[in-house]
Design a protein around this motif. Sequence first.
Motif, PDB file in Angstrom:
ATOM      1  N   UNK A  84       1.155  -1.455  -9.181  1.00 19.05           N
ATOM      2  CA  UNK A  84       2.176  -1.923  -8.249  1.00 19.05           C
ATOM      3  C   UNK A  84       2.273  -0.970  -7.067  1.00 19.05           C
ATOM      4  N   UNK A  85       2.139  -1.500  -5.871  1.00 20.29           N
ATOM      5  CA  UNK A  85       2.307  -0.719  -4.647  1.00 20.29           C
ATOM      6  C   UNK A  85       3.780  -0.791  -4.251  1.00 20.29           C
ATOM      7  N   UNK A 104      -7.131   4.559  -0.881  1.00 16.49           N
ATOM      8  CA  UNK A 104      -6.801   5.776  -0.144  1.00 16.49           C
ATOM      9  C   UNK A 104      -7.827   6.077   0.941  1.00 16.49           C
ATOM     10  N   UNK A 105      -9.071   5.814   0.671  1.00 19.37           N
ATOM     11  CA  UNK A 105     -10.100   6.065   1.693  1.00 19.37           C
ATOM     12  C   UNK A 105      -9.894   5.181   2.909  1.00 19.37           C
ATOM     13  N   UNK A 106      -9.527   3.917   2.692  1.00 19.36           N
ATOM     14  CA  UNK A 106      -9.360   3.015   3.819  1.00 19.36           C
ATOM     15  C   UNK A 106      -8.010   3.195   4.513  1.00 19.36           C
ATOM     16  N   UNK A 107      -6.994   3.620   3.773  1.00 15.52           N
ATOM     17  CA  UNK A 107      -5.647   3.699   4.344  1.00 15.52           C
ATOM     18  C   UNK A 107      -5.321   5.054   4.912  1.00 15.52           C
ATOM     19  N   UNK A 108      -6.135   6.067   4.666  1.00 13.37           N
ATOM     20  CA  UNK A 108      -5.763   7.434   5.025  1.00 13.37           C
ATOM     21  C   UNK A 108      -6.430   7.871   6.310  1.00 13.37           C
ATOM     22  N   UNK A 109      -5.821   8.838   6.942  1.00 12.35           N
ATOM     23  CA  UNK A 109      -6.422   9.472   8.108  1.00 12.35           C
ATOM     24  C   UNK A 109      -7.517  10.429   7.695  1.00 12.35           C
ATOM     25  N   UNK A 110      -7.344  11.075   6.542  1.00 12.87           N
ATOM     26  CA  UNK A 110      -8.345  11.996   6.012  1.00 12.87           C
ATOM     27  C   UNK A 110      -8.229  11.986   4.500  1.00 12.87           C
ATOM     28  N   UNK A 160       0.090  -1.177   2.669  1.00 11.80           N
ATOM     29  CA  UNK A 160       0.462  -2.180   1.681  1.00 11.80           C
ATOM     30  C   UNK A 160      -0.430  -3.411   1.771  1.00 11.80           C
ATOM     31  N   UNK A 161      -0.862  -3.781   2.998  1.00 12.57           N
ATOM     32  CA  UNK A 161      -1.738  -4.939   3.152  1.00 12.57           C
ATOM     33  C   UNK A 161      -3.087  -4.680   2.496  1.00 12.57           C
ATOM     34  N   UNK A 162      -3.615  -3.491   2.692  1.00 14.29           N
ATOM     35  CA  UNK A 162      -4.877  -3.140   2.053  1.00 14.29           C
ATOM     36  C   UNK A 162      -4.746  -3.169   0.535  1.00 14.29           C
ATOM     37  N   UNK A 217      -2.539  -7.098  12.458  1.00 12.66           N
ATOM     38  CA  UNK A 217      -2.552  -8.156  11.465  1.00 12.66           C
ATOM     39  C   UNK A 217      -1.381  -8.187  10.539  1.00 12.66           C
ATOM     40  N   UNK A 218      -0.296  -7.509  10.886  1.00 14.39           N
ATOM     41  CA  UNK A 218       0.852  -7.493   9.992  1.00 14.39           C
ATOM     42  C   UNK A 218       1.521  -8.847   9.912  1.00 14.39           C
ATOM     43  N   UNK A 219       1.259  -9.698  10.920  1.00 18.56           N
ATOM     44  CA  UNK A 219       1.901 -10.996  10.882  1.00 18.56           C
ATOM     45  C   UNK A 219       1.354 -11.857   9.752  1.00 18.56           C
ATOM     46  N   UNK A 220       0.029 -11.822   9.545  1.00 20.59           N
ATOM     47  CA  UNK A 220      -0.483 -12.629   8.462  1.00 20.59           C
ATOM     48  C   UNK A 220      -0.434 -11.903   7.127  1.00 20.59           C
ATOM     49  N   UNK A 221      -0.095 -10.628   7.104  1.00 21.64           N
ATOM     50  CA  UNK A 221       0.077  -9.932   5.824  1.00 21.64           C
ATOM     51  C   UNK A 221       1.239 -10.519   5.036  1.00 21.64           C
ATOM     52  N   UNK A 222       2.330 -10.688   5.715  1.00 23.30           N
ATOM     53  CA  UNK A 222       3.494 -11.222   5.014  1.00 23.30           C
ATOM     54  C   UNK A 222       3.274 -12.673   4.619  1.00 23.30           C
ATOM     55  N   UNK A 223       2.524 -13.356   5.412  1.00 22.84           N
ATOM     56  CA  UNK A 223       2.271 -14.748   5.052  1.00 22.84           C
ATOM     57  C   UNK A 223       1.347 -14.895   3.872  1.00 22.84           C
ATOM     58  N   UNK A 224       0.411 -13.969   3.730  1.00 17.03           N
ATOM     59  CA  UNK A 224      -0.576 -14.089   2.667  1.00 17.03           C
ATOM     60  C   UNK A 224      -0.106 -13.459   1.372  1.00 17.03           C
ATOM     61  N   UNK A 225       0.693 -12.472   1.478  1.00 16.45           N
ATOM     62  CA  UNK A 225       1.073 -11.755   0.256  1.00 16.45           C
ATOM     63  C   UNK A 225       1.935 -12.637  -0.617  1.00 16.45           C
ATOM     64  N   UNK A 226       1.599 -12.671  -1.896  1.00 21.37           N
ATOM     65  CA  UNK A 226       2.384 -13.477  -2.832  1.00 21.37           C
ATOM     66  C   UNK A 226       2.943 -12.617  -3.952  1.00 21.37           C
ATOM     67  N   UNK A 227       3.017 -11.358  -3.709  1.00 18.52           N
ATOM     68  CA  UNK A 227       3.495 -10.463  -4.778  1.00 18.52           C
ATOM     69  C   UNK A 227       4.536  -9.523  -4.218  1.00 18.52           C
ATOM     70  N   UNK A 228       5.744  -9.754  -4.618  1.00 20.27           N
ATOM     71  CA  UNK A 228       6.796  -8.790  -4.230  1.00 20.27           C
ATOM     72  C   UNK A 228       6.819  -7.621  -5.186  1.00 20.27           C
ATOM     73  N   UNK A 229       6.829  -7.864  -6.468  1.00 25.11           N
ATOM     74  CA  UNK A 229       6.755  -6.808  -7.463  1.00 25.11           C
ATOM     75  C   UNK A 229       6.464  -7.430  -8.804  1.00 25.11           C
ATOM     76  N   UNK A 230       5.962  -6.614  -9.699  1.00 21.98           N
ATOM     77  CA  UNK A 230       5.774  -7.072 -11.066  1.00 21.98           C
ATOM     78  C   UNK A 230       7.047  -6.975 -11.855  1.00 21.98           C
ATOM     79  N   UNK A 231       8.055  -6.367 -11.262  1.00 20.34           N
ATOM     80  CA  UNK A 231       9.371  -6.307 -11.891  1.00 20.34           C
ATOM     81  C   UNK A 231       9.946  -7.710 -11.970  1.00 20.34           C
ATOM     82  N   UNK A 232      10.686  -7.968 -12.997  1.00 25.56           N
ATOM     83  CA  UNK A 232      11.273  -9.291 -13.183  1.00 25.56           C
ATOM     84  C   UNK A 232      12.278  -9.627 -12.115  1.00 25.56           C
TER      85      UNK A 232
END
Length: 1736
Positions: A157-158, A282-288, A384-386, A539-554
């Motif tokens: 879970x992110x 982490x490799x794709x999301x990080x500066x270093x 979070x999108x990655x 691309x943050x606009x289509x991130x929210x549209x595509x994401x279907x997972x808010x949390x694994x918490x109930x």
Amino acid sequence: MSVKLPKRLSSKKKKPPKDNAQVEALNKLGLEAFWTTPLDPASMLDISTWALENQSPLEPKDLPNAFLQRLWLLSPDARSPCCKPLHDVVNNDNKSPKEMINGFGESQCAINPLDLVTAVFMSANTFLRQEMTAHMVQCQFAVPLVLPNIDPEEPSLFLLWPLRGVVSQWRSHFPDKNREVHEGNLASTYMPMVSCVKLGHCGVSKSQVLNNLINGLRSPSETFLHRGMEGGQLPRRLSNGLVEIGWYLPTGDTARDIFPVPVVISNLRGDASTHEKYLRLLCQASSAVVVFCGNLREKEKQLLASCKVMASKLILIDLSDTDKNENRVVGFADQNLEENIGLPGGSVLQGRALNEEELANRLCDTLKDLLPDKLKLVTLEAAAKLADELGLNVDEGAVCKKAMATVEEVLKGLHEGSAQFREKQLPLQGPLWSKLGEIEKEERKQRHKGEEIDPQLQQEKKDILVELRSYKMTPAMKIFTDALFTTDKVERTCFLSWMKLKLQLLQTEKQNSSQDLFTNLQTEKKDGMLEHCDELENGADDYLGDSDSFCTDSTFEEKQTEEQPVNTELQVSEQQFEIGHESEHILQEYTERTTEPQSQKEHLEFTHDPVIEQQLYTMSNEKEIQGEEMIENLVCSEDHISDPAFKDQNCHLESGENGTLNCQGTQQDEPELTLAESDLTTSAQQETYPDVSFEHQVASCSQPFEPDSSSLGLEHFLREMGLIFELTHINPGSGSQNVLRLPSIATDLLLYGIPLELMDGDASNIPIHWLGCVFAELKRRLPQEQCRTRVLTNLGVHHAWNAEVLSALFGVKLPEGRKRSTRGVYMVALCVPDNLRKDMECDFLLLIDVEGFCSDNKRNTLLYDNEMATVATGLSDVLMHNISSHAGSKWETNFTVIVNALLRIKECGSMPICQLLTQDEELNSVLQALQLKRVSDMLQTETRDRETNNADNHNAKTSVSITCVKGPWYNMSLSEPIDTQYSKAVLNLKKNLFGSLKKCAAKSEATGLPEFMSRLCTVWDAVRADSFSIGLQDTDIALAFSLLCTELSQWEDSLMGHMESWLLGAAKKIFATKAKDLDATIQNDLLIKLKDEGREEVKTEVDNLRSKVESYLMKDDHLKMNTFKTVLMSNMDDLQERVTEEIIEKLETVTESHCSSTQLNKFETLLKKEQESKLNALIEKSKTTKVLFQDTELEEEFDGVWSDMLSNFDFRPSETEDITVRVTDIMKENLINRGLQKHMKKIEVMGQKQESSFYVSDEHFGYRSRLKHMFEDNNRLQRLEAQQVACNIIEEYNQFVADKVSLSADFSDSYITELLQNVEKSLKEKSMEIRSAFEVDLKVYLCSRACQDFQKLHDRYAKDRELLTCITAAKSTYLAEFIYQFRKRDQCQRLAQVFTSMVIKPTVLDYIYKPLGMQIVEEIQGHAQQYQSPSAFHQSLLEDLIKEDCFESFLEYLHSYDNFRLRKIQEKVAAHLSESTNLDKWRQQRLGKIVGKFAAAVSETAEGTNGVLSDTKPLLERVCLTLERDGDVDVTRASLDGPLFSITTEWDRFITCLMELLAAMRLNLAQEFSQNADITQLLQCLSIQPQDSLFNRVRGCDKQCPLCKTPCELLEMGHEFHRALLHRPKGMLPHDSCSLSGSSSLESTTEGDQGQNEDTHNMSVVCRGLDSLYPEWSISLEDPNSQMPNAYWRYVLARFNDRFAKEYKQEPEKIPEEWKKITKEEALYSLKEAFLSAQC
């Protein structure tokens, strides 16, 4: 958060996880139940809100609660996994470390601390995670970013939602520029992100390296947990794969800061080779990416090579610990990793020989070279999108999206500006509501004065009401209220949370932008194409549209596939259209406002930044995007860019929370960007790069922040909701069904923790009808018996962090008026737990917070402040004054408002209990607190119940306390640590507040919700009518009253000082009473007299004080009103009563102390006397029996003394207690527990006079039993058996009572409990057919007897209980002293005995007997003449022989002459000693002399050492030396050389023991001397033997005649010739005993020729021959009388001739007949003549 919800937010439960190691860890922590029903924020009520102590966990299941409680207290040890067991751990020597770890029992650290944090996050819902994250960030703890799933098959879970609420401040570094303070949300702020992972086994701790990297020169903080911490070495069960993040935020101090810009650091737990998905993220999301490389295998080498492809910047740290090339980091790349995979130089750090600190320094230097312009800037939102694309769950799912989309709909139009939005969408809070309030106040004032209402006012009110009736709900409020009406509580909670967060973020961004002075925004054209952002940054606009997972918490997962907003695309397109026009309008307006373009152009050139150039160059090679996106990015980029260091990013598109674009960062009234209109029209073909200026004009972040009057918060929408409902009473029938349901919604929110606004501070008005309906709804929902309320109010100025203080204390969330224009009185309700309801006597605690108080000094605002303060104070039971040191010059104004509020409420007849909170210890804060304390103390006088006892009055007077809490509110930056005493201070403040609430319960009954509403209406009516004697705009009276309180405080101090002096004198009189005069009557009379004197003295002093106060009031015009005089005089009365009470109490205490100390001294004196007697007896017994007593024996002896003392000591009588009630209660409880309640009436006779014996009756047997034994003599046998059982139990009872009474202890309830248990046990052992009535009657009988028996015991101990308690507590001390004294005395006694026996007695005996032998000799010689000379002694021997006429004696004489003589002397000595009377006299005289000498020597040595504990050896040596020197005594000192006498003892006691033993020795010796002593023993004691001395004196010459063995008789010393007086005839010696044959010739000649002289010539010839043979002997027969002495020996030979022959075994000698005729008398005569002639 206030009241725990009765059911979960979600109706769908999670599936229980599969059994694995992770589940086992959760079970051990007691969190298994929260996997399906997660913890929510309401859970913190039970965990933290009501906790008054930081309790240590006792077992692993206590750790989660301890973690949360400590975390809410911001404690540095919150993550500690250590338990504190109740008892010592068992011996674990035989257990392996694995068993110890798995068992959790022996090890105090129950679990790895990282697993503890992970487990709690797994068990919490999203909203609690958000609060946990905020607190962890404040503590500088790393927070989870990617949370592993408890089921390894499910994705992790992110956690984005918890990070959205994290806001902090920092200051970046830029050369030649001012370092402004920036505040931003850390989830959406662009900053470099450095991720750290591990490949292979590493010898160093990666987390410790990161901690050293972050800390630098700052105080050390354990941001990342590591194996060097408590429990860090335990295996991780849950946290492998966890990704944590921490932040480094610069402070602006170049000397301290490590990095010039903010940096986020992530840390992947575990080996990255087993978590490839997280590594890719982490490799794709990080500066270093920093890779800690150990010994790598082939798979890990390939994975490392792939990191270069994914990572923007790769830094390797070689930590391999082998020399094999195939396993080294640089080995698989032919020793040149940088060239092989394209890494720049310096990207590989060699760390094998470095420790964590050195490695951190190397890594820090590398990162410094890359910052600020060589690393790309990223956001966690983009990461979070990655995560979603890589298959991880993101905790913002469908429900959250829908709620966030609703928030965007509500806030549509906010980009125009907060003021415009409020005017359009929240119109009821406008001037009409404020004007209506002012008109109603004027009407109230006129009515109060009895005047007619002004018609103009009535017309104005009518016009306002007409206009209000035309109100129609705005779109924003329609959407807002509809969102609250949703039946999905999860969606509603998410909606409120995101709306609050969104408004806070917008406010933060606005504050940052208001600090920036942008001078220009430059656009450039490059090849007709617009650069687009990196994949992480767009691309943050289509991130929210595509994401279907808010949390694994109930909390949200059940809504992932349903209820998607159907109009999302429409909303996006419409908003895009609006953004273009809005942006154009804003930029155009900003351009028009620009008046100095040339100067701005120059400034633009001055602010050219290489960071921006680098970013522009980097982005110039990327693909183009559409023009619409450029405009959106351009406008929206300011929503995320809060630090100028990162504003060079190319207009990043904010990841919209609901699938739409957010454009609230730019506002019409405060433009931030400038762009030419032509640039906007051709934006689709242009590339635009902003060049940003970083000159800022801000103050220090520690200074108070002035609120923005145009800001917007959730509370404004809730206020509008209340006003909408209030309109239904202005315009009846106008409210829709939904509007009428608003009080129910507000009640829901209140129960969930959303504050309810009691008073609109902006309009200074209260919607009474709205509040009345809300409270009515709240009352309807609660049980009637659970509506008791207490009110705790926090009153502080706007920059005193009021909301933060209440949040720290109770975990509630209130509007933060410090940064917004929020002004008002807010309330939250807390349900009091059962364990506190009894003490507080309430069911609900209403917390009231006043926000926006004293935010400026405008006249109208000051009036509103007075009204708010008065209302809040009037509602309060406990009032906490929150004092800030930042008030500065405004303090006087703020102070007057608070004091005026207190004075007005005091005038109304009520007064809350006040508590004072300071947030620092600066002088300004302390002075403010002291001043407020004086005023509060003064005004609380009349609020106390005058009929309560004095103790209650005293407590009420001293209830005002000052608590200092140095909270984390000043340091909004994460770079500043929390004060170490913060947790303790918060708990202390909470204890004080709860203590005040408990005192309220003692002072007055709690009111219900209707009464609270009634009180609100009453206070509000008084405020509106301004019916107080102190006007709402008056400030002079408060200052004057405060000054008077200061003066009065000084006068009171002087009065108390005077009374202390008087009390000192009175105490001297009391202590002057002697112990013998300590009669109860005398002491009581003295006490009464002193009390009267004390009352009179206090009255005199207080009267003087009254005169001073009256004079002061007459001089001050502001205080002349009767109100103050009444208050002050009442205070004087209270002061007199209080001081009198204190004086009387102290007098009683002094008297009691004197009596008790006297009694104690008396007891100790008697005890000492008894102990002394017992010690002496024991010492004497020990001395007599030579037995060493053990401690147990001594304890028994002491217990006997102690019991006698307690029994015989004359205690002062005190009140006794009848124990019958206690016994009856125990009996009742026993019957209930035994199920025998039907016999309860039988115990009513307990304590009454009972029959002397217990008798069995028919009632004790059932009907069947009696019928069965009817024919057995009328049931006689059964009755006898039962009677015998009863008698046995009674006998056991008698013994039981005797045992208990013998104990030196008071009666205890346990005695009765034990007695009843004994009865039950005895009856159980004896099986009988008998009813329960027998048991009950027997118990009642025994308990009645016990009441009488134990009452005597209780009465004995019911005497002077305090003294008894005191001495009982000191019993162990007395016992220890008793044993110590015995041991010291016994040791002293034994030492004295040893010295006496080994030194003194030998010396004394030697002194006595040394001259005694010579005295005996001289006495014998004086009495016996035969001992005067050798010849006399020889003559006496020969005479005694012939008189004795014993052959054996003659034989002994002839053959053992010396032994014979010695024996005779011994017999003489013995006979003399047995007859002498001088012997005892001589010994007694010598004994007296030597004892006197010893006593003198000891006395001389003891001078100057009296009572001193000393080493005895040197002192005893001094005694011996003194005795030898002065007494001429030889002392036996050999025994002093050893360690025996090297003992420290009390010298005077040792001297006493020594002198006692010396006297005893003298007495014993004297008695011994006076008795008939054994002569042999006596002679053995003499150093000079008298027989030997006499023998030597009468010994004479030792030579004997060579012929006949006759001794030489010559007396002269040194004679040359020997001569015998009487030669012995032949036959008296054996024939072979003569040396020559001539002897027999001599004797024969003499014998054969007696009477004839013719042979004389021949005899002479023979003698001359002997002379030649023995020249030293003179043997001559020429003396004519020489024949006569021979008659002695001739008589002897004739008498014993046959005996001699028989003895010698030879023939008898032939002797002449004449010899036989010699008589004894002739023989004696010849002997005497011979010795007489020899003398002549």
